[in-house]
Design a protein around this motif. Structure first.
Motif, short mmCIF file in Angstrom:
data_model
loop_
_atom_site.label_atom_id
_atom_site.label_comp_id
_atom_site.label_asym_id
_atom_site.label_seq_id
_atom_site.Cartn_x
_atom_site.Cartn_y
_atom_site.Cartn_z
N VAL A 100 0.84 -1.19 0.00
CA VAL A 100 0.00 0.00 0.00
C VAL A 100 0.88 1.24 0.00
CG1 VAL A 100 -1.80 1.28 1.24
CG2 VAL A 100 -1.80 -1.24 1.25
N VAL A 101 0.56 2.18 -0.87
CA VAL A 101 1.35 3.41 -0.99
C VAL A 101 1.42 4.13 0.37
CG1 VAL A 101 1.54 5.66 -2.10
CG2 VAL A 101 0.74 3.69 -3.41
N GLY A 102 2.63 4.52 0.77
CA GLY A 102 2.83 5.24 2.01
C GLY A 102 3.07 4.37 3.22
N GLU A 103 2.97 3.03 3.06
CA GLU A 103 3.19 2.13 4.18
C GLU A 103 4.48 1.33 3.99
OE1 GLU A 103 -0.13 -0.40 4.90
OE2 GLU A 103 -1.55 1.27 5.22
N GLU A 104 5.01 0.81 5.10
CA GLU A 104 6.19 -0.04 5.03
C GLU A 104 5.89 -1.27 4.18
OE1 GLU A 104 9.18 -2.64 7.94
OE2 GLU A 104 7.75 -1.21 8.81
N GLY A 105 6.84 -1.65 3.37
CA GLY A 105 6.64 -2.82 2.51
C GLY A 105 6.03 -2.49 1.17
N TYR A 106 5.84 -1.19 0.89
CA TYR A 106 5.33 -0.81 -0.43
C TYR A 106 6.49 -0.73 -1.41
CZ TYR A 106 3.74 2.08 -4.30
OH TYR A 106 3.45 2.56 -5.56
N PHE A 107 6.33 -1.39 -2.55
CA PHE A 107 7.34 -1.36 -3.61
C PHE A 107 6.67 -0.93 -4.91
CE2 PHE A 107 8.64 -4.75 -0.66
CZ PHE A 107 9.89 -4.28 -0.28
#
Length: 734
Positions: free
Chosen positions: A464-471
């Motif tokens: 999810v854009v803006g969250e950790e783990g977003y690629f």
């Protein structure tokens, strides 16, 4: 089985079917014939021994020029180049009484397969047997005994090789003739190789992108697999090592058999170690590990072509140390831990024509890496699949000019199956083409070449854009032209000078391009940069060597300029109590070198005194020091040869390694104090009637010195390296 291999290989092309035989007599300086001299042609995997009359014979040989090596324990080795172009060639050799015990090795990693004395590039060649005599716990620990090579370690189970201050994806690893891919970007991802079934390692210290493409910017470690048995012979062996400090055990079993054309081998190994013990008696929790390794190979050859298939499967179960906890000698790793399942398959084909030859190598590497945090359900599960090929055509000689044209490629996929994702699902494709020539005249050799490479990296969107783990998905192409120029001259019979100028490159890896999350090993929130450029370098090397029967010395100097060096830097913000770091680039310079002497005075030819010094300095152009630069090291060894009835090839060694204080530290590093380590070794081949075995005894860190290596990743927690360690090694030929 034979019908399968004929179908696979004989249908590939039509060959010239010349058959040659090489034979001769080996004598000493007094014209006495010598028995049991080993006569080998490494490129053809051919080997035999002289009989009681000193006569040898190698048959069913293709046409071409090949290096022939003659070795005997009591005589200096002889390496000769022979041109096979008629049915029978005679080559008589005289060996001189041993003084230097120096073998002029054939170097495999530099494509022309020249002897080291002919090679324009200085390449270190070390036998795994030498590492065994030093009582090292792991293969990468043995590599760190080579001048210019160091080891970034996390306990005893995780080690990453460092060549002149460069490590990770800047050092390329080759094993079984194919490039090793095992997510080497990770700080807690070790070498991933077992010394079982490996005969030697060749070290190229400097950019080798001309030969190998991306990721050879800092150097190459080229591991040569063990040889097959001699024609029409059979052998089996069993070896066992015990380690006092880790209560460790290493067991290997090997079996080989060969006919005139077919060769087969199989080897298995198992290692187990408890947590390592400190000088104060405490053990470092969860440095324990278990490893199972299996290798096999089958080869067919005749006078027209040869084909060799090798397969290696390795299973590692290793702990990830975090603190000094409860002392235990349990061997099963605790949480957190890693489980790594690796497979390497390679197929090497050589096709011999009348005046040229073709090498075609195919490789498959599978690396399945799982990380377990507190249960048997992996939180991290990365699967890396790599296919590669390497084709080189050796053109017919034009006078004394040898030329090779080649094409190499790699196709790689990375997939995630765990809850935590460090790098996104991705595909990487490489293609590269090269041309290189070698010219020898009188006492001079010059070699030059050019190469072009393209690497494409494409990833999938995740999270999810803006969250950790977003690629965010990327699709990048990285191109690079590289060139190499080398010159070697023998100023006199005893003095050799080599000068090399070469460029190299490294495309940014997936972690550098895409990271977006907390790196648990360093407690940093790391953010990648999709706009990173190639690292591009140019390095100058100077090597000077002098040697006579009783004294040798060498000096190696280098200057390495790297543009767009990639590193991480804090940006001043904080996410979830973790400092945030960005991947950025800046120009950098590394310089230094190695020097050493070897003295074996006459008439005490049984005495060998060696000393070497190595140093490297790494800085960004802005003046800040680079991280993970090893401290200066001074190594001194006294070694004696021992012989008496029933005891052959014996030795006793005393070694003192001094590591100087390292105060030139990069960001996030602390200084390291000076320390010295005393090591002892004793061994040889014991014969009793028809029973024979080899024995190696080692005592490392004899004085039980409390120290912390500058390249130890446990240094940040104040955890020292291993204390005193006694090692007993036995090998039986069955």
């Amino acid at each position: 089985m034979k019908s399968i291999f004929y179908a696979l290989f004989l249908g590939l092309c039509i060959f010239a079917n010349a058959q040659n035989k090489l034979s001769g007599t080996v004598t000493d300086e007094n014209k006495n014939t010598l028995e049991n001299v080993i006569v080998s042609i490494p490129e053809l995997h051919k080997e035999t021994k002289t009989n009681a009359q000193g006569v040898y014979e190698l048959s069913n040989l293709p046409s071409g020029s090949f290096a022939v090596i003659f070795t005997h324990a009591d005589y200096d080795s002889n390496t000769s180049t022979v041109k096979l172009n008629q049915s029978e060639i005679a080559l008589d050799i005289t060996l001189t009484e041993a003084h230097t015990h120096h073998i002029d090795e054939v170097i495999i990693s530099t494509v022309f397969n020249k002897m080291q004395s002919q090679n324009v590039m200085k390449v270190e060649n070390k036998k795994i047997k030498d590492f065994e005599q030093k009582g090292v716990t792991s293969l990468v620990e043995g590599l760190a005994t080579i001048p210019g090579v160091s080891n970034v370690s996390t306990g005893t189970s995780i080690g990453k090789p460092v060549i002149r201050g460069l490590s990770g994806n800047r050092v390329l690893i080759y094993t079984q003739g194919v490039r090793l891919e095992n997510q080497q970007f990770g700080e807690e991802h070790g070498l991933g190789l077992n010394d079982s079934g490996i005969e030697s390692v060749e070290v190229i210290k400097g950019p080798a992108s001309l030969l190998y493409g991306s990721d050879a910017l800092g150097g190459v470690l080229y591991f040569n697999p063990e040889k097959f048995a001699n024609a029409n012979s059979y052998s089996a062996d069993l070896s066992q090592k015990f380690f006092s400090n880790t209560l460790g055990s290493s067991t290997q079993f090997g079996l080989k058999t060969s006919s005139e054309n077919w060769k087969f081998l199989v080897r298995g190994g198992y290692n187990t170690h408890a947590d390592y013990k400190l000088p104060d008696g405490n053990r470092v929790t969860n440095t324990r590990f278990e490893e199972t390794d299996f290798k096999t190979g089958i080869s067919y050859s005749n006078s027209s072509f040869s084909s060799t298939f090798r397969y290696n499967v390795n299973l590692m179960n290793l702990g990830l140390p975090e603190e000094l906890g409860v002392n235990t000698t349990v061997r099963n790793p605790d949480f957190p831990r890693q489980g790594v399942f690796s497979q390497i398959a390679s197929l090497h084909n050589k096709f011999y024509f009348k005046n040229s030859k073709l090498d075609l190598d195919l490789g498959y590497i599978s690396n399945d890496r799982k990380e377990f945090e507190d249960s048997l359900q992996p939180i991290l599960d990365m699967d890396l699949q790599t296919f590669n090929f390497d084709a080189k055509y050796y053109l017919p000689h034009i006078g004394k000019i040898e030329t090779i044209v080649g094409v190499q490629g790699m196709s790689q996929t990375n997939k995630n199956f765990g809850e935590e994702i460090l790098i996104p699902n991705a595909k990487t494709n490489d293609i590269g083409a090269l041309i290189t020539s070698n010219y020898e005249w009188k006492k001079n050799t010059i070699q030059l070449g050019v190469r072009f490479d393209n690497r494409n990296i494409s990833t999938e969107t995740h999270g999810v854009v803006g969250e950790e783990g977003y690629f965010k998905a990327i699709d990048r192409n990285f191109n690079s032209f590289n060139a190499s120029l080398g010159y070697k001259t023998s100023i006199s019979e005893k003095l050799t000078v080599r000068l090399n100028l070469a460029s190299g490159f490294r495309a940014p890896n997936l972690a550098e391009l895409t990271s977006n999350g907390v790196h648990e090993g360093s407690n940093r929130y790391e953010i990648g940069n999709a706009n990173l450029k190639n690292e591009q370098n140019i390095q100058a090397d100077l090597n000077v060597e002098y040697g006579n029967k009783h004294f040798e010395f060498f000096v190696n100097g280098f200057y390495n300029k790297i543009n767009n060096y990639i590193f991480i830097s804090p940006n001043g913000s904080v996410i979830d109590d973790n400092d945030v770091y960005d991947y950025v680039q800046a120009n950098a310079n590394l310089y230094g070198g190695e020097a050493g002497v070897h003295f074996h005075p006459h008439p005490m030819d049984w005495l060998h005194v060696t000393s070497s010094f190595e140093s490297v300095i790494g800085k960004r152009e802005s003046g800040e020091y680079l991280p993970l630069i090893p401290s200066n090291k001074w190594s001194n060894t006294i070694k004696t040869e021992l012989k008496w009835n029933g005891f052959k090839e014996g030795y006793f060694s005393l070694n003192l390694d001094t590591f100087f204080a390292q105060n030139n530290v990069g960001e996030f590093e602390t200084s390291t104090s000076e320390y010295s380590l005393l090591n002892l070794g004793f061994g040889g081949i014991v014969s009793w009637n028809t029973f024979k075995f080899s024995l190696n005894l080692s005592a490392n860190n004899v004085l039980d010195r409390n120290y912390i290596s500058h390249l130890s990743r446990l240094k940040a927690d104040g955890i020292s390296n291993m204390g005193r360690n006694f090692v007993v090694g036995l090998k039986f030929n069955l």
